[in-house]
Design a protein around this motif. Sequence first.
Motif, PDB file in Angstrom:
ATOM      1  N   UNK A 274     -12.748 -23.943   1.985  1.00  0.00           N
ATOM      2  CA  UNK A 274     -12.642 -25.320   2.483  1.00  0.00           C
ATOM      3  C   UNK A 274     -11.219 -25.778   2.758  1.00  0.00           C
ATOM      4  N   UNK A 275     -10.239 -25.043   2.246  1.00  0.00           N
ATOM      5  CA  UNK A 275      -8.846 -25.504   2.318  1.00  0.00           C
ATOM      6  C   UNK A 275      -7.989 -24.516   3.098  1.00  0.00           C
ATOM      7  N   UNK A 276      -8.555 -23.980   4.187  1.00  0.00           N
ATOM      8  CA  UNK A 276      -7.856 -22.963   4.967  1.00  0.00           C
ATOM      9  C   UNK A 276      -7.346 -23.546   6.279  1.00  0.00           C
ATOM     10  N   UNK A 277      -6.151 -23.136   6.660  1.00  0.00           N
ATOM     11  CA  UNK A 277      -5.572 -23.481   7.964  1.00  0.00           C
ATOM     12  C   UNK A 277      -5.309 -22.187   8.715  1.00  0.00           C
ATOM     13  N   UNK A 278      -5.608 -22.181   9.992  1.00  0.00           N
ATOM     14  CA  UNK A 278      -5.470 -20.973  10.800  1.00  0.00           C
ATOM     15  C   UNK A 278      -4.106 -20.946  11.473  1.00  0.00           C
ATOM     16  N   UNK A 279      -3.408 -19.836  11.330  1.00  0.00           N
ATOM     17  CA  UNK A 279      -2.140 -19.597  12.006  1.00  0.00           C
ATOM     18  C   UNK A 279      -2.390 -18.519  13.060  1.00  0.00           C
ATOM     19  N   UNK A 280      -2.350 -18.882  14.318  1.00  0.00           N
ATOM     20  CA  UNK A 280      -2.630 -17.908  15.361  1.00  0.00           C
ATOM     21  C   UNK A 280      -1.472 -16.929  15.501  1.00  0.00           C
ATOM     22  N   UNK A 281      -1.783 -15.648  15.447  1.00  0.00           N
ATOM     23  CA  UNK A 281      -0.754 -14.627  15.578  1.00  0.00           C
ATOM     24  C   UNK A 281      -1.290 -13.283  15.138  1.00  0.00           C
ATOM     25  N   UNK A 282      -0.448 -12.261  15.257  1.00  0.00           N
ATOM     26  CA  UNK A 282      -0.832 -10.921  14.824  1.00  0.00           C
ATOM     27  C   UNK A 282       0.304 -10.299  14.030  1.00  0.00           C
ATOM     28  N   UNK A 283       0.101  -9.064  13.604  1.00  0.00           N
ATOM     29  CA  UNK A 283       1.073  -8.415  12.734  1.00  0.00           C
ATOM     30  C   UNK A 283       2.391  -8.093  13.427  1.00  0.00           C
ATOM     31  N   UNK A 284       2.429  -8.207  14.750  1.00  0.00           N
ATOM     32  CA  UNK A 284       3.670  -7.953  15.490  1.00  0.00           C
ATOM     33  C   UNK A 284       4.518  -9.211  15.652  1.00  0.00           C
ATOM     34  N   UNK A 285       4.000 -10.360  15.256  1.00  0.00           N
ATOM     35  CA  UNK A 285       4.681 -11.636  15.497  1.00  0.00           C
ATOM     36  C   UNK A 285       5.695 -11.917  14.389  1.00  0.00           C
ATOM     37  N   UNK A 286       6.867 -11.365  14.551  1.00  0.00           N
ATOM     38  CA  UNK A 286       7.919 -11.464  13.542  1.00  0.00           C
ATOM     39  C   UNK A 286       8.263 -12.912  13.210  1.00  0.00           C
ATOM     40  N   UNK A 287       8.505 -13.733  14.219  1.00  0.00           N
ATOM     41  CA  UNK A 287       8.937 -15.110  13.970  1.00  0.00           C
ATOM     42  C   UNK A 287       7.870 -15.906  13.242  1.00  0.00           C
ATOM     43  N   UNK A 288       6.609 -15.725  13.619  1.00  0.00           N
ATOM     44  CA  UNK A 288       5.520 -16.470  12.980  1.00  0.00           C
ATOM     45  C   UNK A 288       5.381 -16.061  11.517  1.00  0.00           C
ATOM     46  N   UNK A 289       5.406 -14.748  11.265  1.00  0.00           N
ATOM     47  CA  UNK A 289       5.259 -14.271   9.889  1.00  0.00           C
ATOM     48  C   UNK A 289       6.409 -14.760   9.023  1.00  0.00           C
ATOM     49  N   UNK A 290       7.630 -14.625   9.526  1.00  0.00           N
ATOM     50  CA  UNK A 290       8.777 -15.076   8.739  1.00  0.00           C
ATOM     51  C   UNK A 290       8.698 -16.568   8.442  1.00  0.00           C
TER      52      UNK A 290
END
Length: 250
Positions: free
Chosen positions: A53-69
């Motif tokens: 119930x408390x999840x937020x989706x971050x669109x991206x994949x394992x190659x997305x360095x900036x998003x992961x960081x």
Amino acid sequence: MAEPQTIFLLGASGYLGGEFLLLLARDFPQHPINALVRNPTPEKVSGLKEMHPNISIVEGNLEDDAIIQEQVQKADIIINTASSDHWPSVKSTLEGLEKNSASHPGKPPLYIHISGCGILSDDARGELTEYVKEYTDTELDLKDCPPTNTHLDSDIPIVEAGTRKENPVRTIIVFPAQASLSLFICVQKTTLWLRFFMAFTKKLGFAGTWGRGYNSMNNIHVKDVASAILAVLKGALVGNADEGAQGLCM
């Protein structure tokens, strides 16, 4: 009840990650989850929100360095149930963890990484061996493992990050056996190794053995793997889990 802490979860829509997400919803519904999701279709998003119930989706994949960081830098806990051998995502995570630690002195972030027992593979090739070395997590040193084995390229840098003094990080690596069997309700219903074996069998037209077929491979139910990760998380939250060079859970 543990104080709410933000969790960044990689692999939430996967085989193991989905089972673990259900346990987080059961035992830690107060912890906000930011989940990295590739191609978040309405159906996939709906399934994940149904599971927690408390999840937020971050669109991206394992190659997305900036998003992961970015996500790692602002999370209290990072849990990777995605590809244990995907070095670019591990590198992005480690860089984000270092920046997270630098900006929160005295409050190092926690990183739980799911690896695998492939680090202990031998070269039996289906033949009998006179001696099989037995390992325990209390005696395991990753640098003593055969250097060509899987997972080590990611696991060794994680341990190194978990043992440094400057900008420290709390690291724990979990090494499950091959996971199998699931009634997982969301996206991925079979584990990666099983899909590989099935593809090989279909391509060749038959199922064979390696050598004379004396190899044996233990399996563990995916629900048990997810439960083990949850136990590790609970131990870490109260300070009862080994970390760094000792934080290797088999």
